[in-house]
Design a protein around this motif. Sequence first.
Motif, PDB file in Angstrom:
ATOM      1  N   LEU A  12      44.420  47.527  -0.706  1.00 19.06           N
ATOM      2  CA  LEU A  12      45.343  48.568  -0.262  1.00 19.06           C
ATOM      3  C   LEU A  12      44.595  49.640   0.538  1.00 19.06           C
ATOM      4  O   LEU A  12      45.059  50.070   1.605  1.00 19.06           O
ATOM      5  CB  LEU A  12      46.046  49.200  -1.466  1.00 19.06           C
ATOM      6  CG  LEU A  12      47.039  50.319  -1.142  1.00 19.06           C
ATOM      7  CD1 LEU A  12      48.217  49.765  -0.356  1.00 19.06           C
ATOM      8  CD2 LEU A  12      47.508  50.992  -2.414  1.00 19.06           C
ATOM      9  N   GLY A  13      43.431  50.057   0.046  1.00 17.51           N
ATOM     10  CA  GLY A  13      42.631  51.050   0.770  1.00 17.51           C
ATOM     11  C   GLY A  13      42.190  50.549   2.136  1.00 17.51           C
ATOM     12  O   GLY A  13      42.240  51.288   3.122  1.00 17.51           O
ATOM     13  N   THR A  14      41.788  49.283   2.200  1.00 16.76           N
ATOM     14  CA  THR A  14      41.356  48.704   3.471  1.00 16.76           C
ATOM     15  C   THR A  14      42.512  48.635   4.461  1.00 16.76           C
ATOM     16  O   THR A  14      42.364  48.976   5.639  1.00 16.76           O
ATOM     17  CB  THR A  14      40.760  47.303   3.242  1.00 16.76           C
ATOM     18  OG1 THR A  14      39.705  47.397   2.297  1.00 16.76           O
ATOM     19  CG2 THR A  14      40.241  46.714   4.536  1.00 16.76           C
ATOM     20  N   VAL A  15      43.681  48.207   3.983  1.00 11.83           N
ATOM     21  CA  VAL A  15      44.863  48.123   4.859  1.00 11.83           C
ATOM     22  C   VAL A  15      45.258  49.510   5.343  1.00 11.83           C
ATOM     23  O   VAL A  15      45.559  49.703   6.533  1.00 11.83           O
ATOM     24  CB  VAL A  15      46.028  47.422   4.131  1.00 11.83           C
ATOM     25  CG1 VAL A  15      47.323  47.576   4.902  1.00 11.83           C
ATOM     26  CG2 VAL A  15      45.705  45.948   3.910  1.00 11.83           C
ATOM     27  N   LEU A  16      45.248  50.493   4.447  1.00 10.80           N
ATOM     28  CA  LEU A  16      45.594  51.861   4.858  1.00 10.80           C
ATOM     29  C   LEU A  16      44.603  52.409   5.882  1.00 10.80           C
ATOM     30  O   LEU A  16      45.009  53.085   6.835  1.00 10.80           O
ATOM     31  CB  LEU A  16      45.664  52.775   3.642  1.00 10.80           C
ATOM     32  CG  LEU A  16      46.887  52.584   2.739  1.00 10.80           C
ATOM     33  CD1 LEU A  16      46.786  53.484   1.516  1.00 10.80           C
ATOM     34  CD2 LEU A  16      48.167  52.849   3.493  1.00 10.80           C
ATOM     35  N   MET A  17      43.325  52.121   5.706  1.00 10.69           N
ATOM     36  CA  MET A  17      42.324  52.556   6.690  1.00 10.69           C
ATOM     37  C   MET A  17      42.564  51.885   8.043  1.00 10.69           C
ATOM     38  O   MET A  17      42.416  52.510   9.096  1.00 10.69           O
ATOM     39  CB  MET A  17      40.910  52.244   6.195  1.00 10.69           C
ATOM     40  CG  MET A  17      40.476  53.090   5.021  1.00 10.69           C
ATOM     41  SD  MET A  17      40.246  54.795   5.478  1.00 10.69           S
ATOM     42  CE  MET A  17      38.654  54.686   6.226  1.00 10.69           C
ATOM     43  N   GLY A  18      42.918  50.596   8.028  1.00  5.87           N
ATOM     44  CA  GLY A  18      43.221  49.888   9.267  1.00  5.87           C
ATOM     45  C   GLY A  18      44.423  50.484   9.974  1.00  5.87           C
ATOM     46  O   GLY A  18      44.412  50.699  11.190  1.00  5.87           O
ATOM     47  N   VAL A  19      45.488  50.775   9.219  1.00  2.00           N
ATOM     48  CA  VAL A  19      46.692  51.378   9.806  1.00  2.00           C
ATOM     49  C   VAL A  19      46.368  52.753  10.370  1.00  2.00           C
ATOM     50  O   VAL A  19      46.795  53.098  11.484  1.00  2.00           O
ATOM     51  CB  VAL A  19      47.825  51.454   8.756  1.00  2.00           C
ATOM     52  CG1 VAL A  19      48.972  52.316   9.242  1.00  2.00           C
ATOM     53  CG2 VAL A  19      48.319  50.055   8.415  1.00  2.00           C
ATOM     54  N   LEU A  20      45.605  53.538   9.628  1.00  2.00           N
ATOM     55  CA  LEU A  20      45.209  54.861  10.105  1.00  2.00           C
ATOM     56  C   LEU A  20      44.389  54.772  11.386  1.00  2.00           C
ATOM     57  O   LEU A  20      44.584  55.550  12.325  1.00  2.00           O
ATOM     58  CB  LEU A  20      44.420  55.597   9.020  1.00  2.00           C
ATOM     59  CG  LEU A  20      43.972  57.012   9.370  1.00  2.00           C
ATOM     60  CD1 LEU A  20      45.181  57.915   9.554  1.00  2.00           C
ATOM     61  CD2 LEU A  20      43.057  57.550   8.279  1.00  2.00           C
ATOM     62  N   THR A  21      43.504  53.797  11.462  1.00  2.00           N
ATOM     63  CA  THR A  21      42.691  53.599  12.663  1.00  2.00           C
ATOM     64  C   THR A  21      43.573  53.273  13.864  1.00  2.00           C
ATOM     65  O   THR A  21      43.386  53.825  14.957  1.00  2.00           O
ATOM     66  CB  THR A  21      41.676  52.468  12.433  1.00  2.00           C
ATOM     67  OG1 THR A  21      40.849  52.812  11.331  1.00  2.00           O
ATOM     68  CG2 THR A  21      40.823  52.239  13.668  1.00  2.00           C
ATOM     69  N   ILE A  22      44.541  52.391  13.676  1.00  2.00           N
ATOM     70  CA  ILE A  22      45.442  52.015  14.773  1.00  2.00           C
ATOM     71  C   ILE A  22      46.268  53.216  15.218  1.00  2.00           C
ATOM     72  O   ILE A  22      46.445  53.448  16.421  1.00  2.00           O
ATOM     73  CB  ILE A  22      46.326  50.828  14.354  1.00  2.00           C
ATOM     74  CG1 ILE A  22      45.462  49.572  14.223  1.00  2.00           C
ATOM     75  CG2 ILE A  22      47.453  50.602  15.342  1.00  2.00           C
ATOM     76  CD1 ILE A  22      46.169  48.391  13.613  1.00  2.00           C
ATOM     77  N   VAL A  23      46.766  54.006  14.275  1.00  3.43           N
ATOM     78  CA  VAL A  23      47.547  55.199  14.632  1.00  3.43           C
ATOM     79  C   VAL A  23      46.689  56.179  15.432  1.00  3.43           C
ATOM     80  O   VAL A  23      47.131  56.725  16.447  1.00  3.43           O
ATOM     81  CB  VAL A  23      48.123  55.866  13.361  1.00  3.43           C
ATOM     82  CG1 VAL A  23      48.665  57.252  13.659  1.00  3.43           C
ATOM     83  CG2 VAL A  23      49.208  54.990  12.750  1.00  3.43           C
ATOM     84  N   VAL A  24      45.452  56.389  15.004  1.00  6.87           N
ATOM     85  CA  VAL A  24      44.558  57.304  15.728  1.00  6.87           C
ATOM     86  C   VAL A  24      44.277  56.779  17.133  1.00  6.87           C
ATOM     87  O   VAL A  24      44.277  57.545  18.105  1.00  6.87           O
ATOM     88  CB  VAL A  24      43.244  57.524  14.936  1.00  6.87           C
ATOM     89  CG1 VAL A  24      42.186  58.187  15.789  1.00  6.87           C
ATOM     90  CG2 VAL A  24      43.512  58.338  13.697  1.00  6.87           C
ATOM     91  N   LEU A  25      44.041  55.475  17.271  1.00  8.06           N
ATOM     92  CA  LEU A  25      43.798  54.900  18.597  1.00  8.06           C
ATOM     93  C   LEU A  25      44.997  55.081  19.518  1.00  8.06           C
ATOM     94  O   LEU A  25      44.850  55.399  20.699  1.00  8.06           O
ATOM     95  CB  LEU A  25      43.441  53.420  18.477  1.00  8.06           C
ATOM     96  CG  LEU A  25      42.031  53.112  17.990  1.00  8.06           C
ATOM     97  CD1 LEU A  25      41.867  51.618  17.764  1.00  8.06           C
ATOM     98  CD2 LEU A  25      41.008  53.610  18.974  1.00  8.06           C
ATOM     99  N   ILE A  26      46.190  54.878  18.986  1.00  9.00           N
ATOM    100  CA  ILE A  26      47.397  55.043  19.803  1.00  9.00           C
ATOM    101  C   ILE A  26      47.549  56.494  20.231  1.00  9.00           C
ATOM    102  O   ILE A  26      47.814  56.783  21.411  1.00  9.00           O
ATOM    103  CB  ILE A  26      48.631  54.545  19.031  1.00  9.00           C
ATOM    104  CG1 ILE A  26      48.581  53.015  18.894  1.00  9.00           C
ATOM    105  CG2 ILE A  26      49.924  54.975  19.726  1.00  9.00           C
ATOM    106  CD1 ILE A  26      49.621  52.437  17.961  1.00  9.00           C
ATOM    107  N   LEU A  27      47.389  57.423  19.286  1.00  5.14           N
ATOM    108  CA  LEU A  27      47.502  58.837  19.634  1.00  5.14           C
ATOM    109  C   LEU A  27      46.433  59.257  20.635  1.00  5.14           C
ATOM    110  O   LEU A  27      46.716  59.980  21.594  1.00  5.14           O
ATOM    111  CB  LEU A  27      47.389  59.699  18.370  1.00  5.14           C
ATOM    112  CG  LEU A  27      48.610  59.739  17.472  1.00  5.14           C
ATOM    113  CD1 LEU A  27      48.301  60.498  16.193  1.00  5.14           C
ATOM    114  CD2 LEU A  27      49.780  60.377  18.188  1.00  5.14           C
ATOM    115  N   GLU A  28      45.218  58.808  20.424  1.00  5.05           N
ATOM    116  CA  GLU A  28      44.133  59.156  21.330  1.00  5.05           C
ATOM    117  C   GLU A  28      44.391  58.610  22.731  1.00  5.05           C
ATOM    118  O   GLU A  28      44.173  59.287  23.731  1.00  5.05           O
ATOM    119  CB  GLU A  28      42.814  58.619  20.792  1.00  5.05           C
ATOM    120  CG  GLU A  28      41.624  59.056  21.599  1.00  5.05           C
ATOM    121  CD  GLU A  28      40.339  58.496  21.022  1.00  5.05           C
ATOM    122  OE1 GLU A  28      40.220  57.266  20.911  1.00  5.05           O
ATOM    123  OE2 GLU A  28      39.458  59.300  20.698  1.00  5.05           O
TER     124      GLU A  28
END
Length: 155
Positions: A12-28
């Motif tokens: 769950l932690g790994t998946v949440l980190m992956g989702v957070l990374t994708i969201v940050v990349l999109i925003l950036e």
Amino acid sequence: MIETCSKRCMLLGTVLMGVLTIVVLILESHLADTLSGSQRRNKMFPTENNSTCWIHQPYTVISECHPCSDFEIRSKSIGVCIHTSFKEILKCKNGETVTRSCDRVAYLEERAYWKFTIWSFVIGLVSALAVMLRTRVLNFRAKKRAQKVLSNGAI
């Protein structure tokens, strides 16, 4: 602390980190396009023959931004290649063709990004496989040791 987490918690932690990374990349990416778009329109790049028709008139891009050849850079035959080593060719409405310097090539940046992403995935996959293999070997050794102790009747 991390040793006490269950597999479900780690996943769950790994998946949440992956989702957070994708969201940050999109925003950036969105913010970079928004900010660089306003700065790029105002940025003045050197042009060949000092023509500025593309500033005052509508123009079409004949050739997208691409790297200059080594010969063009070394011989300085095209002056715009000296500044950034990239050029694009424009055609103004009055028919004048202008070569101007540009600062980045989209397909080269995209290719570098995908190379980095693929290599990161491959290295991560190899590392995960190495960890799983090492875990199996250590578990096998522990099981053998336990069987040996139990077979000797040392309990």
